[in-house]
Design a protein around this motif. Structure first.
Motif, short mmCIF file in Angstrom:
data_model
loop_
_atom_site.label_atom_id
_atom_site.label_comp_id
_atom_site.label_asym_id
_atom_site.label_seq_id
_atom_site.Cartn_x
_atom_site.Cartn_y
_atom_site.Cartn_z
N UNK A 167 44.06 59.48 30.76
CA UNK A 167 44.83 58.28 30.45
C UNK A 167 45.33 57.63 31.74
N UNK A 168 45.02 56.34 31.90
CA UNK A 168 45.46 55.56 33.04
C UNK A 168 46.13 54.30 32.49
N UNK A 169 47.38 53.99 32.90
CA UNK A 169 48.05 52.81 32.36
C UNK A 169 47.47 51.52 32.93
N UNK A 170 47.39 50.51 32.09
CA UNK A 170 46.78 49.25 32.49
C UNK A 170 47.57 48.54 33.58
N UNK A 171 48.89 48.74 33.63
CA UNK A 171 49.70 47.94 34.55
C UNK A 171 49.38 48.20 36.02
N UNK A 172 48.75 49.33 36.35
CA UNK A 172 48.48 49.60 37.77
C UNK A 172 47.44 48.64 38.34
N UNK A 173 46.73 47.89 37.49
CA UNK A 173 45.67 47.00 37.95
C UNK A 173 46.16 45.58 38.21
N UNK A 174 47.47 45.35 38.09
CA UNK A 174 47.96 44.00 38.38
C UNK A 174 49.37 43.97 38.94
N UNK A 175 50.05 45.11 38.96
CA UNK A 175 51.45 45.13 39.37
C UNK A 175 51.62 44.83 40.86
N UNK A 176 52.35 43.78 41.22
CA UNK A 176 52.62 43.51 42.65
C UNK A 176 53.39 44.66 43.30
N UNK A 177 54.25 45.32 42.55
CA UNK A 177 55.02 46.43 43.11
C UNK A 177 54.12 47.62 43.46
N UNK A 178 53.18 47.93 42.56
CA UNK A 178 52.23 48.99 42.84
C UNK A 178 51.39 48.63 44.06
N UNK A 179 50.98 47.39 44.14
CA UNK A 179 50.17 46.93 45.27
C UNK A 179 50.92 47.10 46.59
N UNK A 180 52.21 46.75 46.63
CA UNK A 180 52.99 46.93 47.84
C UNK A 180 53.09 48.40 48.21
N UNK A 181 53.20 49.26 47.19
CA UNK A 181 53.25 50.70 47.45
C UNK A 181 51.92 51.20 48.03
N UNK A 182 50.82 50.65 47.55
CA UNK A 182 49.51 51.00 48.10
C UNK A 182 49.39 50.61 49.57
N UNK A 183 49.87 49.42 49.90
CA UNK A 183 49.81 48.97 51.30
C UNK A 183 50.67 49.86 52.20
N UNK A 184 51.76 50.36 51.67
CA UNK A 184 52.68 51.18 52.44
C UNK A 184 52.23 52.63 52.56
N UNK A 185 51.69 53.20 51.46
CA UNK A 185 51.47 54.63 51.41
C UNK A 185 50.01 55.06 51.34
N UNK A 186 49.12 54.20 50.85
CA UNK A 186 47.75 54.63 50.64
C UNK A 186 46.84 54.24 51.80
N UNK A 187 46.71 52.97 52.07
CA UNK A 187 45.73 52.53 53.07
C UNK A 187 46.03 53.07 54.47
N UNK A 188 47.29 53.20 54.90
CA UNK A 188 47.55 53.78 56.23
C UNK A 188 47.18 55.26 56.35
N UNK A 189 46.88 55.92 55.24
CA UNK A 189 46.55 57.34 55.27
C UNK A 189 45.06 57.60 55.05
N UNK A 190 44.26 56.56 55.12
CA UNK A 190 42.84 56.69 54.86
C UNK A 190 42.02 56.17 56.05
N UNK A 191 40.81 56.68 56.18
CA UNK A 191 39.82 56.09 57.05
C UNK A 191 39.18 54.93 56.29
N UNK A 192 39.11 53.77 56.92
CA UNK A 192 38.64 52.55 56.26
C UNK A 192 37.46 51.96 57.00
N UNK A 193 36.46 51.50 56.26
CA UNK A 193 35.31 50.85 56.89
C UNK A 193 35.71 49.51 57.49
N UNK A 194 35.20 49.24 58.69
CA UNK A 194 35.43 47.93 59.30
C UNK A 194 34.15 47.22 59.71
#
Length: 438
Positions: free
Chosen positions: A31-58
């Motif tokens: 089960x995955x809640x639908x709100x994670x696919x549009x929430x601006x608050x979740x998106x800000x959390x991703x920018x803060x906590x997720x992308x800085x902890x990953x190797x990203x293609x450039x």
């Protein structure tokens, strides 16, 4: 109901957000809640906590083959210059002037020995050092330029792909990719792969997770979403959608390997088979010989695809690498490259370019099928987040046991219709979001 929706919107940062996410996001239960696919608050959390902890293609190395070659890209939300310096070394430089924070380079690509800021004229070598300050003597007197070079990000490569990470990222790229390297070789090591040219770029009104998860896990949509393909005679039947393997490679990475009907013709030109045998393990070559399609995601937002179609009564294939670059909670920029084997003939290279353009280029038939779904899912999730707390179903394959004799690493399931990879993707996503990095 209204109070429930308000709770979802207001529990954003800190421990309350962590508890809410752990309660609502339940990949282990499908089960995955639908709100994670549009929430601006979740998106800000991703920018803060997720992308800085990953190797990203450039970039791909073949985009910058000569000293001075550069492209401008994003590392998460950070603007960067990916440049091969005069010393031949690839660097990822923060595209922000150390004086007032203006973009130093405003071109998409080019070749140059230096970058000059258009605001005040600070000038930097293509290796990052500050080498020019207008009116320095009159304005500053003495200035230690060595303190004000362009900030350099971490950089590493795998089979031509150039990855970046923030300077304090500790994990190596080798460990980050893990088992996925074995499968990336099917895309990238089978021959001398180069980009067909600059990437195509376009904007889609969708959340970045939807296409990333789709390429990691979802072969199930193919028979319905892309039903026009067999109807047009571009594939033999809908059976090609489900025959093959579903591979959870760990760390949020996943792929599907499509084998088509037994005895169906090879998609590869004959001259490539000895190249595959030279470059790959025998087990990898055996998989490639039977392969008809392969879709994959390297967590979080890098996807790869081999797809084949029937043109002029024989199979023709294409390979694409694409980045789902987040621009907002409900918008991405797709950056999409077509890859070519240098060992193929000019005639085959032209066929591959044409196949890419018609199928998964910015106006490709299958690309349009997919983006229609992704944009509507994002729109619907926004409406659901306002009034309903409705989980989406991710339970396909729960309880099924993986194969024991597949030659490649990871958890491998027979048949492509499965959602183990989607669940693993959101396990990884949740782990990063609820951790403060301590």
């Amino acid at each position: 109901m209204a109070e429930q929706a308000m709770s979802l919107r207001t529990q954003t940062h800190g421990m309350a957000s962590n508890l809410m996410l752990k309660e609502k996001v339940r990949p282990g239960e499908g089960e995955i809640p639908a709100f994670i696919f549009s929430s601006p608050e979740i998106y800000e959390l991703e920018l803060e906590r997720l992308f800085p902890r990953c190797w990203l293609l450039v970039a791909h190395e073949s985009e910058i083959p000569a000293p001075g070659d550069y492209v401008t890209r994003s590392l998460g939300q950070l603007p960067v210059i990916v440049v091969r310096g005069d010393d031949g070394k690839i660097r990822i430089l923060l595209n922000i002037c150390r004086h007032r924070g203006m973009r130093v380079c405003r071109a998409d690509l080019g070749n140059g020995a230096q970058f000059e800021c258009s605001y005040h004229g600070y000038t930097y070598k293509n290796t990052g050092e500050l080498i020019g300050v207008p009116f320095q003597k009159e304005s500053y007197g003495e200035l230690d330029r060595s303190r004000f070079g362009l900030l350099e990000m971490r950089v590493d490569t795998y089979q031509g792909l150039v990855f970046g990470a923030v300077p304090d990222h500790k994990e190596s790229l080798d460990r980050y990719l893990g088992n996925m390297k074995w499968y990336l070789d099917l895309f990238l090591k089978r021959a001398r792969m180069v980009v067909a040219g600059p990437p195509q770029r376009w904007v889609v009104r969708t959340n970045w997770k939807i296409p990333a998860e789709n390429f990691a896990s979802d072969a199930y949509h193919t028979a319905q979403t892309h039903a026009s393909i067999p109807a047009l005679g571009l594939t033999p039947s809908l059976s090609w959608a489900k025959a093959g393997y579903h591979v959870n490679a760990g760390n949020g990475h996943g792929l599907g390997i499509g084998t088509g009907a037994p005895g169906s013709p090879s998609i590869w030109p004959a001259e490539l088979l000895p190249v595959f045998e030279k470059n790959l393990l025998p087990e990898q070559t055996a998989i490639l010989k039977d392969l008809k399609n392969c879709h994959a995601t390297v967590f979080p937002n890098l996807s790869l695809l081999v797809s084949s179609f029937i043109y002029e009564e024989r199979p023709v294939y294409m390979t694409t690498v694409r980045l789902w670059q987040p621009r907002a909670s409900d918008a991405i920029e797709v950056i999409s490259w077509a890859l070519l084997e240098k060992e193929t003939s000019d005639e085959w290279k032209q066929k591959i370019r044409k196949t890419y353009t018609l199928s998964f280029g910015s106006s490709g038939m299958l690309e349009q099928d997919d983006t229609e779904n992704w944009s509507k899912v994002t729109e619907n999730s926004r409406q659901l987040g306002r009034v309903l707390d409705m989980p989406l179903s991710y339970g396909m394959g729960l309880g099924r046991r993986p194969m024991e004799n597949f030659p490649g690493p990871g958890e491998v399931y027979e048949g492509k219709f499965h959602e183990a990879n989607a669940r693993a993707f959101y396990h990884r996503w949740l782990d990063l979001l609820v951790s403060d990095g301590a």
